[in-house]
Design a protein around this motif. Structure first.
Motif, PDB file in Angstrom:
ATOM      1  N   LEU A   1       0.829  -1.202   0.000  1.00 22.24           N
ATOM      2  CA  LEU A   1       0.000   0.000   0.000  1.00 22.24           C
ATOM      3  C   LEU A   1       0.866   1.254   0.000  1.00 22.24           C
ATOM      4  O   LEU A   1       0.590   2.212  -0.744  1.00 22.24           O
ATOM      5  CB  LEU A   1      -0.919  -0.007   1.219  1.00 22.24           C
ATOM      6  CG  LEU A   1      -1.782   1.247   1.425  1.00 22.24           C
ATOM      7  CD1 LEU A   1      -2.715   1.443   0.231  1.00 22.24           C
ATOM      8  CD2 LEU A   1      -2.567   1.141   2.723  1.00 22.24           C
ATOM      9  N   SER A   2       1.907   1.252   0.808  1.00 22.66           N
ATOM     10  CA  SER A   2       2.818   2.398   0.845  1.00 22.66           C
ATOM     11  C   SER A   2       3.491   2.597  -0.512  1.00 22.66           C
ATOM     12  O   SER A   2       3.667   3.730  -0.966  1.00 22.66           O
ATOM     13  CB  SER A   2       3.876   2.195   1.943  1.00 22.66           C
ATOM     14  OG  SER A   2       4.806   3.255   1.953  1.00 22.66           O
ATOM     15  N   SER A   3       3.858   1.499  -1.174  1.00 25.56           N
ATOM     16  CA  SER A   3       4.490   1.586  -2.494  1.00 25.56           C
ATOM     17  C   SER A   3       3.532   2.174  -3.522  1.00 25.56           C
ATOM     18  O   SER A   3       3.934   2.965  -4.385  1.00 25.56           O
ATOM     19  CB  SER A   3       4.949   0.201  -2.950  1.00 25.56           C
ATOM     20  OG  SER A   3       5.902  -0.337  -2.055  1.00 25.56           O
ATOM     21  N   ILE A   4       2.254   1.789  -3.422  1.00 28.14           N
ATOM     22  CA  ILE A   4       1.254   2.321  -4.356  1.00 28.14           C
ATOM     23  C   ILE A   4       1.053   3.815  -4.121  1.00 28.14           C
ATOM     24  O   ILE A   4       1.020   4.612  -5.067  1.00 28.14           O
ATOM     25  CB  ILE A   4      -0.074   1.563  -4.203  1.00 28.14           C
ATOM     26  CG1 ILE A   4       0.096   0.104  -4.646  1.00 28.14           C
ATOM     27  CG2 ILE A   4      -1.181   2.241  -5.004  1.00 28.14           C
ATOM     28  CD1 ILE A   4      -1.110  -0.765  -4.381  1.00 28.14           C
ATOM     29  N   LEU A   5       0.923   4.213  -2.869  1.00 31.03           N
ATOM     30  CA  LEU A   5       0.737   5.624  -2.553  1.00 31.03           C
ATOM     31  C   LEU A   5       1.931   6.461  -2.990  1.00 31.03           C
ATOM     32  O   LEU A   5       1.779   7.620  -3.390  1.00 31.03           O
ATOM     33  CB  LEU A   5       0.504   5.799  -1.044  1.00 31.03           C
ATOM     34  CG  LEU A   5      -0.814   5.249  -0.493  1.00 31.03           C
ATOM     35  CD1 LEU A   5      -0.851   5.392   1.025  1.00 31.03           C
ATOM     36  CD2 LEU A   5      -1.999   5.967  -1.124  1.00 31.03           C
ATOM     37  N   ASP A   6       3.111   5.851  -2.951  1.00 26.08           N
ATOM     38  CA  ASP A   6       4.320   6.580  -3.345  1.00 26.08           C
ATOM     39  C   ASP A   6       4.324   6.916  -4.829  1.00 26.08           C
ATOM     40  O   ASP A   6       5.056   7.812  -5.265  1.00 26.08           O
ATOM     41  CB  ASP A   6       5.556   5.748  -2.975  1.00 26.08           C
ATOM     42  CG  ASP A   6       6.837   6.548  -3.118  1.00 26.08           C
ATOM     43  OD1 ASP A   6       6.869   7.712  -2.668  1.00 26.08           O
ATOM     44  OD2 ASP A   6       7.800   6.024  -3.703  1.00 26.08           O
ATOM     45  N   GLN A   7       3.523   6.201  -5.608  1.00 22.94           N
ATOM     46  CA  GLN A   7       3.446   6.460  -7.043  1.00 22.94           C
ATOM     47  C   GLN A   7       2.450   7.565  -7.391  1.00 22.94           C
ATOM     48  O   GLN A   7       2.382   7.993  -8.542  1.00 22.94           O
ATOM     49  CB  GLN A   7       3.051   5.176  -7.782  1.00 22.94           C
ATOM     50  CG  GLN A   7       3.985   4.006  -7.545  1.00 22.94           C
ATOM     51  CD  GLN A   7       5.416   4.304  -7.935  1.00 22.94           C
ATOM     52  OE1 GLN A   7       5.663   4.874  -9.000  1.00 22.94           O
ATOM     53  NE2 GLN A   7       6.362   3.939  -7.079  1.00 22.94           N
ATOM     54  N   ILE A   8       1.678   8.008  -6.411  1.00 20.32           N
ATOM     55  CA  ILE A   8       0.673   9.041  -6.653  1.00 20.32           C
ATOM     56  C   ILE A   8       1.323  10.408  -6.466  1.00 20.32           C
ATOM     57  O   ILE A   8       1.527  10.883  -5.352  1.00 20.32           O
ATOM     58  CB  ILE A   8      -0.526   8.880  -5.694  1.00 20.32           C
ATOM     59  CG1 ILE A   8      -1.146   7.491  -5.853  1.00 20.32           C
ATOM     60  CG2 ILE A   8      -1.577   9.968  -5.955  1.00 20.32           C
ATOM     61  CD1 ILE A   8      -2.277   7.204  -4.892  1.00 20.32           C
ATOM     62  N   THR A   9       1.653  11.045  -7.569  1.00 18.82           N
ATOM     63  CA  THR A   9       2.383  12.314  -7.515  1.00 18.82           C
ATOM     64  C   THR A   9       1.554  13.436  -6.897  1.00 18.82           C
ATOM     65  O   THR A   9       2.101  14.435  -6.434  1.00 18.82           O
ATOM     66  CB  THR A   9       2.825  12.729  -8.924  1.00 18.82           C
ATOM     67  OG1 THR A   9       1.666  12.791  -9.779  1.00 18.82           O
ATOM     68  CG2 THR A   9       3.803  11.708  -9.497  1.00 18.82           C
ATOM     69  N   ALA A  10       0.226  13.267  -6.879  1.00 23.56           N
ATOM     70  CA  ALA A  10      -0.631  14.306  -6.297  1.00 23.56           C
ATOM     71  C   ALA A  10      -0.369  14.493  -4.808  1.00 23.56           C
ATOM     72  O   ALA A  10      -0.691  15.549  -4.244  1.00 23.56           O
ATOM     73  CB  ALA A  10      -2.104  13.956  -6.525  1.00 23.56           C
ATOM     74  N   LEU A  11       0.228  13.509  -4.175  1.00 19.53           N
ATOM     75  CA  LEU A  11       0.536  13.623  -2.748  1.00 19.53           C
ATOM     76  C   LEU A  11       1.698  14.567  -2.495  1.00 19.53           C
ATOM     77  O   LEU A  11       1.920  14.996  -1.358  1.00 19.53           O
ATOM     78  CB  LEU A  11       0.852  12.236  -2.168  1.00 19.53           C
ATOM     79  CG  LEU A  11      -0.323  11.260  -2.115  1.00 19.53           C
ATOM     80  CD1 LEU A  11       0.150   9.905  -1.606  1.00 19.53           C
ATOM     81  CD2 LEU A  11      -1.430  11.803  -1.219  1.00 19.53           C
ATOM     82  N   GLY A  12       2.452  14.876  -3.526  1.00 21.69           N
ATOM     83  CA  GLY A  12       3.537  15.839  -3.398  1.00 21.69           C
ATOM     84  C   GLY A  12       4.579  15.438  -2.367  1.00 21.69           C
ATOM     85  O   GLY A  12       5.045  14.286  -2.317  1.00 21.69           O
ATOM     86  N   GLY A  13       4.923  16.411  -1.503  1.00 22.48           N
ATOM     87  CA  GLY A  13       5.966  16.177  -0.502  1.00 22.48           C
ATOM     88  C   GLY A  13       5.599  15.168   0.558  1.00 22.48           C
ATOM     89  O   GLY A  13       6.482  14.673   1.275  1.00 22.48           O
ATOM     90  N   LEU A  14       4.312  14.836   0.667  1.00 21.57           N
ATOM     91  CA  LEU A  14       3.896  13.841   1.663  1.00 21.57           C
ATOM     92  C   LEU A  14       4.491  12.469   1.368  1.00 21.57           C
ATOM     93  O   LEU A  14       4.642  11.641   2.267  1.00 21.57           O
ATOM     94  CB  LEU A  14       2.369  13.742   1.699  1.00 21.57           C
ATOM     95  CG  LEU A  14       1.614  14.969   2.231  1.00 21.57           C
ATOM     96  CD1 LEU A  14       0.114  14.748   2.130  1.00 21.57           C
ATOM     97  CD2 LEU A  14       2.022  15.253   3.678  1.00 21.57           C
ATOM     98  N   ARG A  15       4.829  12.231   0.106  1.00 23.59           N
ATOM     99  CA  ARG A  15       5.383  10.930  -0.258  1.00 23.59           C
ATOM    100  C   ARG A  15       6.720  10.666   0.432  1.00 23.59           C
ATOM    101  O   ARG A  15       7.082   9.509   0.666  1.00 23.59           O
ATOM    102  CB  ARG A  15       5.573  10.838  -1.772  1.00 23.59           C
ATOM    103  CG  ARG A  15       4.260  10.845  -2.549  1.00 23.59           C
ATOM    104  CD  ARG A  15       4.508  10.577  -4.017  1.00 23.59           C
ATOM    105  NE  ARG A  15       5.394  11.570  -4.594  1.00 23.59           N
ATOM    106  CZ  ARG A  15       6.077  11.419  -5.725  1.00 23.59           C
ATOM    107  NH1 ARG A  15       5.996  10.270  -6.389  1.00 23.59           N
ATOM    108  NH2 ARG A  15       6.839  12.366  -6.194  1.00 23.59           N
ATOM    109  N   ALA A  16       7.446  11.726   0.752  1.00 20.66           N
ATOM    110  CA  ALA A  16       8.748  11.553   1.405  1.00 20.66           C
ATOM    111  C   ALA A  16       8.615  10.936   2.792  1.00 20.66           C
ATOM    112  O   ALA A  16       9.594  10.414   3.335  1.00 20.66           O
ATOM    113  CB  ALA A  16       9.465  12.902   1.496  1.00 20.66           C
TER     114      ALA A  16
END
Length: 294
Positions: free
Chosen positions: A227-242
């Motif tokens: 799930l974390s890997s999938i969310l990391d691919q969503i660029t709309a999350l911006g800096g939250l992905r870090a």
């Protein structure tokens, strides 16, 4: 006189001669886990995987469709050009899922399986202090996880070198590296992966002390990682992905570049250690307050 005799038998509520540090020895738990079928199968597969890949390469017809290959296609193309490149390929195909499953298996099954068998309460009745029980089981699980990494790396390096020779390390992100330097780079990659996988170890261990179902703890850790890997691919999350635990999971590619890129490696290591420490802390907090009935 009777009170004096009792005093020699009881010391602060514990029997004379009782030492918490002497309960559940590390080697006893290590041997106990070594006798389990899941340990033998997991470690055995780490040895077999490079050999399976090696055999699969012998069926290469040379007419593979290269269309749509991703940015890491050079790892596949160069895997047969030397033992170091074969090792790199084995690490690449294992890092995103297989190693996650193996680490989750060792760390998620260790406490939950005891609860599912009904033997956990008997261990605590020996008595083994709860903090020591968790510490020994966590250390043993981490040792077996590290052993799995070493077996995969060692087998791939040995089999690849025997089959393809001792050649320079090549990849899409780096110039050709001499065999000696290439080996050092691969060891650095292995070390970084071990640190990143501490997140999986911490999450699986936390779930292991929360549930009595070993499969739930192992599967839960793997699913949350995916799930974390999938969310990391969503660029709309911006800096939250870090802040996602998987955001820097591929930063090891920087260790193969020329020159070496370590910025994301450092960030990834700090992130992994922070998450693992948090999960382990929650696991100890939860278990020391849990009513163990199984």
């Amino acid at each position: 006189m009777a009170e004096s005799n009792v005093g020699t038998v009881v010391r602060g509520g514990a029997a004379a001669g009782y030492r918490p540090s002497a309960t559940l020895p590390f080697l006893a738990e290590f041997r106990r886990q070594a006798s389990r079928r899941r340990t033998q199968l997991a470690l055995g597969f780490m040895v077999l995987l490079p050999l399976i890949i090696l055999i699969a390469f012998q069926f290469d017809s040379g007419n593979d469709d290269r269309n749509g290959r991703n940015e890491f296609s050079s790892l596949v193309d160069l895997a047969t050009s030397g033992g170091l490149n074969f090792t790199l390929f084995s690490i690449f195909v294992s890092s995103s899922f297989l190693l996650v499953v193996v680490v989750a298996l060792f760390c998620g099954d260790t406490v939950a399986s005891e609860a599912s068998w009904g033997s956990l309460r008997y261990l605590l009745a020996v008595p083994v202090p709860r903090a020591r029980l968790l510490t020994v089981k966590l250390v043993v699980a981490l040792v077996y996880s590290a052993l799995a990494l070493v077996l995969l790396f060692g087998t791939a390096l040995l089999a690849g070198t025997l089959r393809y020779g001792w050649s320079p390390l090549r990849s899409q992100v780096a110039a050709e590296l001499a065999p000696g330097e290439g080996l050092v780079r691969l060891l650095a990659v292995l070390g970084y992966l071990a640190v990143v996988l501490l997140v999986v170890a911490g999450l699986a261990f936390l779930l292991s002390v929360t549930t009595d179902a070993a499969l739930g703890a192992v599967g839960g850790a793997v699913l949350l990682w995916i799930l974390s890997s999938i969310l990391d691919q969503i660029t709309a999350l911006g800096g939250l992905r870090a802040f996602l635990p998987t955001h820097y999971s591929s930063a090891w590619l920087g260790l193969l570049s020329t020159p070496v890129q370590t910025d994301d490696v450092v960030r990834g290591a700090i992130s992994a250690i922070a998450y693992a420490t948090l999960f382990w802390g929650l696991a100890f907090w939860r278990f020391t307050r849990k009513d163990v009935t199984s």
